[in-house]
Design a protein around this motif. Structure first.
Motif, PDB file in Angstrom:
ATOM      1  N   VAL A  13      14.859  -6.210  37.716  1.00  0.00           N
ATOM      2  CA  VAL A  13      13.827  -6.489  36.711  1.00  0.00           C
ATOM      3  C   VAL A  13      14.195  -5.777  35.412  1.00  0.00           C
ATOM      4  O   VAL A  13      13.611  -4.763  35.045  1.00  0.00           O
ATOM      5  CB  VAL A  13      12.426  -6.033  37.197  1.00  0.00           C
TER       6      VAL A  13
ATOM      7  N   PHE B  79       5.360  -2.677  35.579  1.00  0.00           N
ATOM      8  CA  PHE B  79       5.667  -4.106  35.500  1.00  0.00           C
ATOM      9  C   PHE B  79       4.664  -4.796  34.581  1.00  0.00           C
ATOM     10  O   PHE B  79       3.464  -4.833  34.848  1.00  0.00           O
ATOM     11  CB  PHE B  79       5.597  -4.723  36.895  1.00  0.00           C
TER      12      PHE B  79
ATOM     13  N   SER C 260       0.356  -1.120  36.236  1.00  0.00           N
ATOM     14  CA  SER C 260       1.111  -2.357  36.409  1.00  0.00           C
ATOM     15  C   SER C 260       0.196  -3.537  36.116  1.00  0.00           C
ATOM     16  O   SER C 260      -1.019  -3.434  36.252  1.00  0.00           O
ATOM     17  CB  SER C 260       1.623  -2.451  37.852  1.00  0.00           C
TER      18      SER C 260
ATOM     19  N   HIS D 162       9.183  -8.917  31.966  1.00  0.00           N
ATOM     20  CA  HIS D 162       9.358  -8.514  33.363  1.00  0.00           C
ATOM     21  C   HIS D 162       9.059  -9.664  34.315  1.00  0.00           C
ATOM     22  O   HIS D 162       9.794  -9.894  35.277  1.00  0.00           O
ATOM     23  CB  HIS D 162       8.436  -7.334  33.711  1.00  0.00           C
TER      24      HIS D 162
END
Length: 139
Positions: free
Chosen positions: A25, A109, A118, A70
């Motif tokens: 990623v 992320f 995230s 991402h």
């Protein structure tokens, strides 16, 4: 402007992975993504509005191979299926929605521009995630 007269809002991609996979990623490095259901929440408040969602669909279909965000690394993986998209036109609720969903497998992320842990959540099944996402988008 979008067809409903707004320039964008908040969206959540509902995704499934049939089995665990390792995915690189970008700058976050390689991470293990367990098999299951995923919800990725993002903002489409910029000049392109919900055109960003159309781009995510093209990456998921394999029609676009540029990895910019991402989520592109997850949606662009051959095992990932984009099941549905839930939108909230004209609403800036990206972080509020991300905080209400279960935790995700990769810290940071989709959250490099905010204080959230995230913006990717993982759940046991798509219907439970869909219900949670829909209830949060409606508020």
């Amino acid at each position: 402007m979008d067809a409903d007269g707004t320039t964008g809002g908040t969206y959540t991609l509902l995704l499934t992975l049939p089995q665990a996979v390792d995915i690189a990623v970008g700058a976050l490095g390689t991470h293990r993504f367990p098999g299951g259901a995923y919800a990725y929440t993002g903002s489409a408040l910029g000049s392109g509005g919900f055109a960003r969602v159309d781009r995510h669909r093209r990456v998921a279909r394999g029609d676009h191979d540029v990895r910019h965000w991402h989520v592109d690394y997850l949606t662009g993986h051959s095992a990932t299926e984009l099941v549905d998209v839930v939108t909230s036109p004209g609403v800036d609720a990206e972080c509020a929605i991300a905080r209400r969903l279960p935790g995700g497998p990769v810290e940071g992320f989709g959250a490099s521009d905010c204080g959230c842990r995230s913006h990717l959540a993982v759940g046991e099944d798509i219907e439970t995630l869909r219900a949670t996402v829909a209830s949060v988008h409606q508020n």
